[in-house]
Design an enzyme around this catalytic site. Structure first.
Site, PDB file in Angstrom:
ATOM      1  N   ALA A  62       0.868  -1.181   0.000  1.00 22.04           N
ATOM      2  CA  ALA A  62       0.000   0.000   0.000  1.00 22.04           C
ATOM      3  C   ALA A  62       0.902   1.226   0.000  1.00 22.04           C
ATOM      4  CB  ALA A  62      -0.869  -0.007   1.257  1.00 22.04           C
ATOM      5  N   GLY A 101       0.566  -5.163   0.620  1.00 25.55           N
ATOM      6  CA  GLY A 101      -0.611  -5.143  -0.253  1.00 25.55           C
ATOM      7  C   GLY A 101      -0.295  -5.639  -1.648  1.00 25.55           C
ATOM      8  N   GLU A 104      -0.642  -9.281  -1.343  1.00 21.18           N
ATOM      9  CA  GLU A 104      -2.066  -9.543  -1.148  1.00 21.18           C
ATOM     10  C   GLU A 104      -2.838  -9.389  -2.458  1.00 21.18           C
ATOM     11  OE1 GLU A 104      -2.031  -6.752   2.244  1.00 21.18           O
ATOM     12  OE2 GLU A 104      -3.238  -8.262   3.239  1.00 21.18           O
ATOM     13  N   GLU A 124       4.373  -5.858   6.784  1.00 13.80           N
ATOM     14  CA  GLU A 124       3.586  -4.894   7.556  1.00 13.80           C
ATOM     15  C   GLU A 124       3.970  -4.892   9.034  1.00 13.80           C
ATOM     16  OE1 GLU A 124       2.466  -6.817   5.176  1.00 13.80           O
ATOM     17  OE2 GLU A 124       0.742  -5.965   4.147  1.00 13.80           O
TER      18      GLU A 124
HETATM   19  N1  T1G Z   1       4.609   3.441   0.201  1.00 10.39           N
HETATM   20  C1  T1G Z   1       5.083   4.665  -0.108  1.00 10.39           C
HETATM   21  N2  T1G Z   1       6.373   4.927  -0.418  1.00 10.39           N
HETATM   22  C2  T1G Z   1       7.220   3.870  -0.409  1.00 10.39           C
HETATM   23  C3  T1G Z   1       6.795   2.565  -0.093  1.00 10.39           C
HETATM   24  C4  T1G Z   1       5.418   2.374   0.213  1.00 10.39           C
HETATM   25  N3  T1G Z   1       4.926   1.190   0.492  1.00 10.39           N
HETATM   26  N4  T1G Z   1       7.879   1.749  -0.156  1.00 10.39           N
HETATM   27  C5  T1G Z   1       8.914   2.514  -0.506  1.00 10.39           C
HETATM   28  N5  T1G Z   1       8.530   3.797  -0.654  1.00 10.39           N
HETATM   29  C6  T1G Z   1       9.376   4.910  -1.049  1.00 10.39           C
HETATM   30  C7  T1G Z   1      10.468   5.166  -0.051  1.00 10.39           C
HETATM   31  O1  T1G Z   1       9.989   5.999   0.994  1.00 10.39           O
HETATM   32  C8  T1G Z   1      11.495   5.859  -0.923  1.00 10.39           C
HETATM   33  O2  T1G Z   1      11.048   7.194  -1.096  1.00 10.39           O
HETATM   34  C9  T1G Z   1      11.356   5.168  -2.264  1.00 10.39           C
HETATM   35  O3  T1G Z   1      10.054   4.559  -2.262  1.00 10.39           O
HETATM   36  C10 T1G Z   1      12.397   4.091  -2.490  1.00 10.39           C
HETATM   37  O4  T1G Z   1      12.318   3.209  -1.354  1.00 10.39           O
HETATM   38  C11 T1G Z   1      -2.746  -3.022   2.939  1.00 10.39           C
HETATM   39  C12 T1G Z   1      -1.204  -1.976   4.915  1.00 10.39           C
HETATM   40  C13 T1G Z   1      10.265  -1.838  -1.572  1.00 10.39           C
HETATM   41  C14 T1G Z   1      12.147  -3.042  -0.430  1.00 10.39           C
HETATM   42  O5  T1G Z   1       6.325  -2.187   4.026  1.00 10.39           O
HETATM   43  O6  T1G Z   1      10.553  -2.215   2.081  1.00 10.39           O
HETATM   44  O7  T1G Z   1       0.841  -2.818   2.213  1.00 10.39           O
HETATM   45  O8  T1G Z   1      13.025   8.365  -0.103  1.00 10.39           O
HETATM   46  O9  T1G Z   1      14.636   3.732  -0.559  1.00 10.39           O
HETATM   47  O10 T1G Z   1      15.953   0.383  -0.710  1.00 10.39           O
HETATM   48  O11 T1G Z   1      -1.796  -4.884   3.950  1.00 10.39           O
HETATM   49  O12 T1G Z   1      11.085   0.494  -0.052  1.00 10.39           O
HETATM   50  O13 T1G Z   1      12.901   7.971  -2.567  1.00 10.39           O
HETATM   51  O14 T1G Z   1      11.340   9.616  -1.466  1.00 10.39           O
HETATM   52  O15 T1G Z   1      13.278   1.832   0.458  1.00 10.39           O
HETATM   53  O16 T1G Z   1      15.164  -0.200  -3.079  1.00 10.39           O
HETATM   54  C15 T1G Z   1       3.841  -2.734   3.086  1.00 10.39           C
HETATM   55  C16 T1G Z   1       8.118  -0.862   2.244  1.00 10.39           C
HETATM   56  C17 T1G Z   1       3.128  -1.418   3.156  1.00 10.39           C
HETATM   57  C18 T1G Z   1       7.376  -2.147   1.895  1.00 10.39           C
HETATM   58  C19 T1G Z   1      12.580  -0.996  -1.810  1.00 10.39           C
HETATM   59  N6  T1G Z   1       5.025  -2.599   2.258  1.00 10.39           N
HETATM   60  N7  T1G Z   1       9.161  -0.581   1.291  1.00 10.39           N
HETATM   61  O17 T1G Z   1      13.734  -0.702  -1.069  1.00 10.39           O
HETATM   62  O18 T1G Z   1      14.166   1.668  -1.908  1.00 10.39           O
HETATM   63  S1  T1G Z   1       1.712  -1.495   4.207  1.00 10.39           S
HETATM   64  C20 T1G Z   1       6.201  -2.305   2.825  1.00 10.39           C
HETATM   65  C21 T1G Z   1      10.347  -1.272   1.328  1.00 10.39           C
HETATM   66  C22 T1G Z   1       0.635  -2.482   3.356  1.00 10.39           C
HETATM   67  C23 T1G Z   1      -1.482  -3.723   3.225  1.00 10.39           C
HETATM   68  C24 T1G Z   1      -0.528  -2.982   4.101  1.00 10.39           C
HETATM   69  C25 T1G Z   1      11.401  -0.809   0.386  1.00 10.39           C
HETATM   70  C26 T1G Z   1      11.571  -1.687  -0.854  1.00 10.39           C
HETATM   71  P1  T1G Z   1      12.164   8.361  -1.317  1.00 10.39           P
HETATM   72  P2  T1G Z   1      13.674   2.630  -0.718  1.00 10.39           P
HETATM   73  P3  T1G Z   1      14.869   0.271  -1.713  1.00 10.39           P
END
Ligand code: T1G
Length: 673
Positions: A62, A101, A104, A124
């Site tokens: 998400a 998500g 999912e 998450e």
């Molecule tokens: N939402 C918004 N921005 C995100 C994002 C996300 N999910 N993931 C990464 N970014 C932004 C991050 O802030 C950065 O921004 C840029 O993308 C590059 O990320 C409904 C509720 C995918 C492994 O927890 O683990 O889904 O600094 O520097 O090292 O059940 O990003 O460039 O402006 O980390 O190559 C669940 C979180 C969400 C994954 C890539 N998903 N992201 O790593 O790049 S909750 C996560 C990561 C959800 C559902 C629930 C990593 C990555 P900026 P980065 P990276």
């Protein structure tokens, strides 16, 4: 241009998301996916659907930035139901990281194809949440209870191969051939028809949940989210799907409304924000770092070297004596082999790392290094001598870094003719394990040198924070008032174990005295056993140097389990009597007020003096450098939750001078973050 487009390939409609940087499932993407599936259903010529992403990854979850905004339709459940209820088979084509998500969404598809390098996970829990779009109910049905509870409660991803073995992926495609493989596979699925994950029976043994929970109790201590994730997976083993979804939704909302998730999301974004330098353009040209020189092959020098070797960057390591050099190189190999023995590294990776390590006794061998780091004895004269010599040897443009943990980097830089190429790289021990790196910016450090250091930090998988030149930079500077007050509390009647327990109950991995025993009570000791001016001198004089001598503030058994010491208490009582302090019962709240509040006060001074770019940087330092519980978001985030006025009142009660910025926040009910 829409972030989601469709392409027709004969009787297969391909829905493509292009939402850089990570195809986060924001409202536009959710809407586009829903519309794409509806387009396929409305077209009789379409028999199957493929969902894929352009860019570096499949949906990474998400859009976390949406969590604090008003919801925009379609919601996840609406999108998920549209996909899963499609009468035409929908295939997910996965590359990069299908996370949260994103996974999912893939689970709501009927089949899944992935390339070998893909990772699939539900992280998450690392945000203090749980998969809130059906992940806790579909994973036990598709991948089984064991995998589901591990993936949900730890947030660790699985590889495509592992996913295939679990039934989470149906086909592993060749790298670079994902799209065509998925389209061909979609055609094969037409005859099979849709296969709903939600209609599958839960597989595996529910008893595993209890054993997993017990085995991880210590690791999950203090966190809310792991238990909620486990509860949801457990619900899937006994409730019908829809009731399980309702339970998941209820648990998700509880976490979302809690402070722990806000704290963990704060750290997620703060870690990334820390890598940005406010006054250095993001497109600054970086220096090329192809070879690293390491001066000192001790614990720190060896640990620091491992970070570069593991990233495939050759290191030339220098010592003064052959015996010290051999010991250092041997320790590096020993550490790698220990990692390999735990299955976290292949033997060939150990050899590859060792093969690019070049030991030497001659500083001239560092002449072609692009970055040279010194980790010699923590003494200014020694460091200035080393940098003076380096200045004569290092090639023009080489970056010269000190691993000093508190000495004045400007004074070190002044020992060279190139202060613009000098900065501090403060690694935390053990340097090959701890994620934090304080990048200490000298008054004359060139912008490209700073930017290069931040980029190198990311390459060696460190979390880097820019610090200014002051005593202790950010972390150790805030540690100092905490340690001073902890010692004072001993004089007034508190015991080491009481103070440490307050910190451990707060969520720290250890308290001030356990930490002192781990690091070494003798750090900074004058080494004269006849000169006894305080408790620390008295402990060192009788060999109580900490864990390394089997005793410090505590006595340690062979497994390093601590027990309070009567000898130590007698020393404390003796100094307490001599200090004239009035011994009294000291409550836990006072210990918090006198050891944690002064850290916030120091953090406010650090911000005022611009020794840190932002309050969130201070939070990142303490979470990654000292184990501050991530579910409390770091000292400054925690201070915002406590309230600046409560902290100011607590400090005033104990006679502390209030940092002006803290006073300002208290007056305005403002926040640091
Ligand atoms: N939402 C918004 N921005 C995100 C994002 C996300 N999910 N993931 C990464 N970014 C932004 C991050 O802030 C950065 O921004 C840029 O993308 C590059 O990320 C409904 C509720 C995918 C492994 O927890 O683990 O889904 O600094 O520097 O090292 O059940 O990003 O460039 O402006 O980390 O190559 C669940 C979180 C969400 C994954 C890539 N998903 N992201 O790593 O790049 S909750 C996560 C990561 C959800 C559902 C629930 C990593 C990555 P900026 P980065 P990276």
């Amino acid at each position: 241009m829409s972030v989601v487009t469709t392409e027709r390939h004969g009787d297969v409609l391909v829905i493509i998301s292009n939402n850089p940087p990570v195809n986060a499932l924001g409202a536009a993407v959710r809407g586009g996916l829903k519309a794409g599936v509806e387009e396929a259903l409305a077209d009789d010529g379409i028999k199957a659907v493929v969902i894929r992403c352009d860019g570096r990854t499949f949906f990474a979850g998400a859009d976390i930035t949406e969590f604090t905004k008003a919801p925009v339709p379609p919601s996840f459940p609406e999108m998920i139901e549209t996909i899963e209820n499609s009468p035409k088979p929908v295939i997910a084509a996965i590359h990069g990281t299908a996370l949260g998500g994103g996974l999912e969404t893939a689970l709501s598809c009927h089949y899944r194809v992935a390339v070998p390098s893909a990772q699939l996970g539900v992280p998450e829990v690392k945000l203090g949440l749980l998969p809130g779009a059906g992940g806790t109910q579909r994973l036990p049905r598709v991948a089984g209870i064991e995998a589901a509870v591990e993936m949900c409660a730890t947030g660790n991803p699985v590889s495509a191969a592992k996913a295939e073995s679990l039934g989470l992926v149906d086909l592993v495609a060749e790298e670079g051939k994902l799209a065509e493989t998925a389209i061909a596979f979609a055609r094969e699925c037409v005859a099979r028809g849709p296969r709903k994950s939600s209609a599958m029976p839960v597989k595996g043994d529910p008893a595993y949940i209890e054993s997993f929970t017990k085995a991880n109790a210590r690791k999950f201590r203090g966190f809310d989210a792991p238990a909620a994730n486990i509860a949801c997976v457990e619900a899937a083993t006994r409730l019908p799907f829809e009731e399980g979804i309702a339970f998941e939704r209820q648990e998700f909302m509880k976490l979302m409304m809690g402070s722990q998730s806000a704290a963990q999301r704060h750290i997620f974004f703060s870690e990334r924000k820390a890598s940005k330098i406010d006054d250095v353009p993001e497109d600054t040209k970086l220096r090329d770092i192809r070879k690293v020189g390491m001066i000192g092959a001790g614990t720190m020098g060896g640990g620091i070297s491992m970070n570069f070797l593991s990233a495939g960057i050759p290191v030339t390591i220098l010592e003064m004596k052959q015996e010290a050099l051999d010991r250092g190189v041997g320790l590096i190999r020993k550490n790698y082999e220990a990692t390999a023995a735990k299955g976290r590294m292949k033997p060939e990776q150990v050899e590859a790392a060792m093969s690019i390590l070049t030991p030497t006794l001659d500083m001239a061998d560092l002449a072609d290094c692009d970055l040279i780091i010194e980790a010699v004895f923590e003494n200014m004269d020694v460091k200035k001598e080393v940098f003076g010599k380096l200045d004569a040897i290092a090639k023009p443009g080489a970056i010269l870094a000190s691993n000093t943990s508190y000495l004045d980097v400007n004074e070190i830089a002044a020992a060279t003719s190139r202060p613009q190429d000098v900065l501090g790289l403060h690694f935390f021990s053990p340097a090959n394990v701890m994620k934090l790196l304080e990048v200490v910016r000298g008054a004359k450090t060139a912008p490209d040198v700073l930017a290069t250091a931040m980029a190198v930090a990311k390459k060696i998988r460190k979390v880097a924070v820019v610090a200014g030149v002051c005593d202790g930079f950010i972390g150790n500077r805030m540690l100092k008032p905490r340690q001073i007050e902890a010692m004072k509390l001993l004089m007034e009647g508190a015991t080491p174990q009481q103070i440490d327990k307050v910190h451990v109950d707060f969520g720290m991995p250890m308290g001030p005295f356990q930490m002192s025993d781990l690091a070494g009570v003798d750090i900074g000791w004058h080494r004269d056993p006849t000169r006894i001016e305080n408790v620390r001198d008295a402990l060192c004089a009788v060999g109580r140097w900490g864990q390394k001598t089997g005793k410090g503030f505590y006595d340690y058994d062979e497994k390093r389990n601590p027990t309070p010491s009567a000898e130590v208490q007698a020393i404390i009582d003796d100094f307490s009597a001599r200090s004239g302090a009035v011994k009294r019962e000291i409550g836990d709240e006072e210990i918090i007020e006198r050891t944690l509040y002064p850290m916030v006060n120091e953090g406010a001074l650090i911000l005022e003096e611009k020794m840190a770019q932002r309050a969130s940087d201070i939070d990142v330092v303490w979470v990654y450098g000292y184990g501050w519980p991530v579910y409390r978001g770091g000292p400054m985030f925690w201070a915002d939750l406590e309230g600046a006025n409560k902290i100011k009142a607590g400090l005033e009660k104990h006679g502390f001078a209030i940092a002006p910025l803290l006073a300002e926040k208290a007056a305005s009910k403002g926040r640091f973050n």
